[in-house]
Motif scaffolding. Structure first.
Motif, short mmCIF file in Angstrom:
data_model
loop_
_atom_site.label_atom_id
_atom_site.label_comp_id
_atom_site.label_asym_id
_atom_site.label_seq_id
_atom_site.Cartn_x
_atom_site.Cartn_y
_atom_site.Cartn_z
N ASN A 1 0.74 -1.56 -0.05
CA ASN A 1 -0.20 0.05 -0.20
C ASN A 1 0.92 1.49 0.01
O ASN A 1 -0.35 2.46 -0.70
CB ASN A 1 -0.85 -0.34 1.29
CG ASN A 1 -2.43 -0.85 1.38
OD1 ASN A 1 -2.58 -1.42 -0.05
ND2 ASN A 1 -2.09 -1.99 2.69
N LEU A 2 2.27 1.43 0.43
CA LEU A 2 3.32 2.40 -0.37
C LEU A 2 3.41 2.99 -1.26
O LEU A 2 2.97 1.92 -2.46
CB LEU A 2 3.90 2.18 0.73
CG LEU A 2 4.32 1.61 2.31
CD1 LEU A 2 5.55 1.70 3.09
CD2 LEU A 2 4.04 2.63 3.12
N ASN A 3 3.07 4.79 -1.47
CA ASN A 3 3.38 4.53 -2.56
C ASN A 3 4.90 5.05 -3.18
O ASN A 3 6.21 4.27 -2.45
CB ASN A 3 3.32 6.60 -2.32
CG ASN A 3 1.46 6.56 -1.99
OD1 ASN A 3 0.87 5.65 -2.79
ND2 ASN A 3 1.35 7.45 -1.81
N LYS A 4 5.17 4.79 -4.01
CA LYS A 4 6.34 5.71 -4.82
C LYS A 4 7.33 6.62 -3.51
O LYS A 4 6.45 7.19 -3.66
CB LYS A 4 7.09 5.39 -6.66
CG LYS A 4 5.78 4.78 -7.06
CD LYS A 4 6.15 4.84 -8.78
CE LYS A 4 5.79 3.73 -9.28
NZ LYS A 4 5.77 4.50 -11.30
N ASP A 5 8.69 6.64 -3.53
CA ASP A 5 9.30 7.42 -3.23
C ASP A 5 9.30 7.42 -1.72
O ASP A 5 9.08 8.41 -0.77
CB ASP A 5 9.11 8.86 -3.89
CG ASP A 5 9.67 8.72 -5.16
OD1 ASP A 5 10.96 8.54 -5.15
OD2 ASP A 5 9.01 9.04 -5.88
#
Length: 581
Positions: A276-280
């Motif tokens: 569920n984490l976004n890029k960067d």
């Protein structure tokens, strides 16, 4: 033989590497490195040598090229370079690069100082490098072209760009200075043009492009088999050990979304990631390990998640790690309902530390650093342990640098919480800030409970005027308020001085009018506020209750407010004791 584990997150071309070394540090061997599927890339630097640039700018151009080559030297990329002006010069070929001759030839290259025939230079590069096996070019390799120029082309495109497209050559353009018609340079770049064109004011700006261009090179479209998830992973950026297992943070994995690896020996690591984490997000920037019984737990910091920062709890389920819960940095709401994070530059989760039990519940606690919060002054957050969820979802304390000293900067840059520096039986927390280290001393935690009783057990009616004509007040009962005090922590005599307890006794609290009171001369004194000193484990105090008229039912309650000169944290039962008779 005792060994130490050393992480090198920028080793192996920034994919990271782990080494095991003897205690004497004289003998290190390779322990672990992420597996990256490498496909060869042929990359040509086509750099401007026109008369519009000064000699110092020409040298900066060459230095920039070699900085990129040096940074990517352990990758699957092979380099070549061409200087262009009115004429063209192959500075070094792919074969020269492989044979170690590139640096010498680049240093010896002279400044041409003439016109800017960009399209003819591209034609020269296609013929003499990309399509010439004698240059060391690999026909199957992914191809890339980096053009560095301070002016628009002086010639026109015939079919050079179309030929580049046919060969799937990724083209990156660096435009330097004030270029009259930047649209002409746009035509040189491959898609997506907005990502593949860089503009800088002068050649000094080349240094600032190094990381960005490097990332773009790694992300070249069409790189067959390239595992961009691992190429810049920086495995070992953070590390923690759990028995015979290493947990490694890899912030650059998966387009800087970040993840962790569980490594046992030199075997390929098991991935620990939050989908569920976004890029960067930079997950894996910090890591601590713990246990609940036989269950392994891992806390991982992602300081750029949603521009707020996040800490994720992972639990090992049989042979797989699962994300169980997370905590995030605070947010502020500004005008027009625009949410701006207090930790947007706070980097919540940039540092993590497993802290020895602070509140005496026999569970390990967690400290989270946000060293750039509050305009880079910094703060740390304390989360108490929880049997079911690892930690409680809400922090118990936020310690801001500004509450300690206005001069502090980057408070929370490093945290450690396992030592008892004061030898008082309580854990102390060392916190790093810019140029200094602070030691935060913890205080003992005590639990206080209160119990009400009364005597006599029965109230005689003989003293009461049942017709209500008497104004005399009578002492009808004596309330006995008893407190028990227990220290949850194991300090060495830190609470012997006692606690001052501020308490409020209320009589007939549920009625609007008063039937009982505490001061004989004041019928309205239905509440009594006082403070008492608890200097032993069990303390009792008596208070007399008066009445004018008898009522068969009264209700008493006690509200506690605890304070003391040591500012000790106190646990008070959630439900106040109530006596009904």
């Amino acid at each position: 033989m005792k060994q130490i584990i050393v992480s090198a997150p920028l080793g192996a071309n920034r994919s990271g590497a782990i080494f095991k070394c003897t205690v004497e540090k004289r003998n290190c061997s390779h322990l672990y490195q992420p597996e990256c599927t490498k496909s060869k890339v042929n990359l040509v630097f086509l750099f401007d040598g026109s008369s519009s640039m000064q000699a110092s700018d020409f040298d900066k151009n060459k230095k920039f090229i070699w900085d990129i080559v040096t940074t990517l030297k352990n990758s699957s990329i092979e380099f070549a370079a061409v200087q262009f002006s009115k004429t063209f010069s192959t500075v070094f070929t792919f074969k020269d690069y492989v044979n170690g001759m590139a640096k010498k030839k680049l240093d010896e290259e002279k400044h041409m100082k003439s016109l800017t025939l960009t399209y003819k230079a591209i034609d020269f590069t296609l013929k003499n490098l990309f399509n010439n096996v004698e240059s060391g070019a690999d026909p199957e390799a992914t191809k890339a072209l980096v053009i560095i120029t301070d002016g628009n082309p002086s010639d026109i495109n015939t079919n050079e760009i179309q030929r580049c497209e046919k060969l799937n050559i990724a083209r990156f353009i660096i435009g330097v200075g004030k270029i009259d018609n930047f649209e002409k340079l746009n035509k040189l770049a491959s898609e997506p043009k907005e990502s593949n064109i860089f503009r800088i004011e002068n050649y000094d700006g080349l240094n600032g492009l190094l990381d960005k261009l490097q990332n773009m090179i790694y992300g070249i479209k069409g790189a067959q088999g390239r595992n961009y998830r691992e190429e810049l992973s920086q495995s070992g950026f953070s590390a923690a050990s759990d028995k015979d297992t290493l947990i490694l943070g890899a912030v650059g994995s998966d387009n800087w979304r970040g993840m962790l690896y569980e490594v046992t020996g030199s075997e390929a690591g098991m991935e620990i990631k939050d989908e569920n984490l976004n890029k960067d997000s930079y997950n894996g920037y910090s890591v601590v390990v713990g246990r609940r019984g036989r269950v392994s737990l891992v806390f991982s910091g992602a300081p750029r998640s949603n521009h707020r920062g996040q800490v994720t709890l992972f639990k090992k389920m049989t042979h797989k790690w699962e994300a169980m819960s997370n905590i995030s940095g605070e947010q502020l709401k500004l005008e027009k309902e625009l949410e701006i994070s207090e930790s947007a530059q706070g980097r919540f989760g940039m540092t993590l530390a497993a802290v020895a039990d602070l509140n005496g519940d026999q569970l390990q606690d967690l400290a989270v650093g946000a060293p750039l919060e509050d305009n880079r002054k910094g703060a740390i957050y304390i989360y108490l342990g929880n049997h079911e969820h690892g930690i409680r979802p809400k922090y118990s304390q936020r310690i801001a640098a500004s509450s300690i000293s206005k001069q502090l900067q980057h408070f929370g840059l490093a945290i450690d919480g396992v030592m008892d520096m004061g030898q008082d039986g309580l854990t102390d927390i060392a916190v790093g800030a810019q140029g200094t280290v602070l030691l935060l001393k913890t205080r003992p935690v005590v639990s206080i409970s209160a119990k009400l009783s009364f005597f006599p057990s029965e109230i005689s009616l003989n003293k009461f005027d049942c017709l209500g004509s008497s104004e005399n007040a009578f002492a009808v009962i004596t309330l006995n308020t008893c407190f028990s005090m227990t220290e949850n922590t194991n300090s060495k005599g830190a609470v012997k001085s006692g606690l001052n307890v501020s308490l409020e006794l209320s009589a007939d609290a549920v009625r609007q009018d008063s039937r009982a009171f505490f001061i004989k001369e004041q019928k309205t004194s239905r509440s009594l506020m006082t403070s008492v000193l608890l200097n032993s484990e069990f303390s009792c105090y008596n208070h007399t209750v008066y009445m004018h008229l008898f009522s068969h039912r009264l209700l008493f309650s006690v509200l506690l407010d605890v304070w003391d000169s040591l500012c000790l944290p106190v646990v008070i039962p959630q439900n106040d004791p109530v006596l009904i008779f």
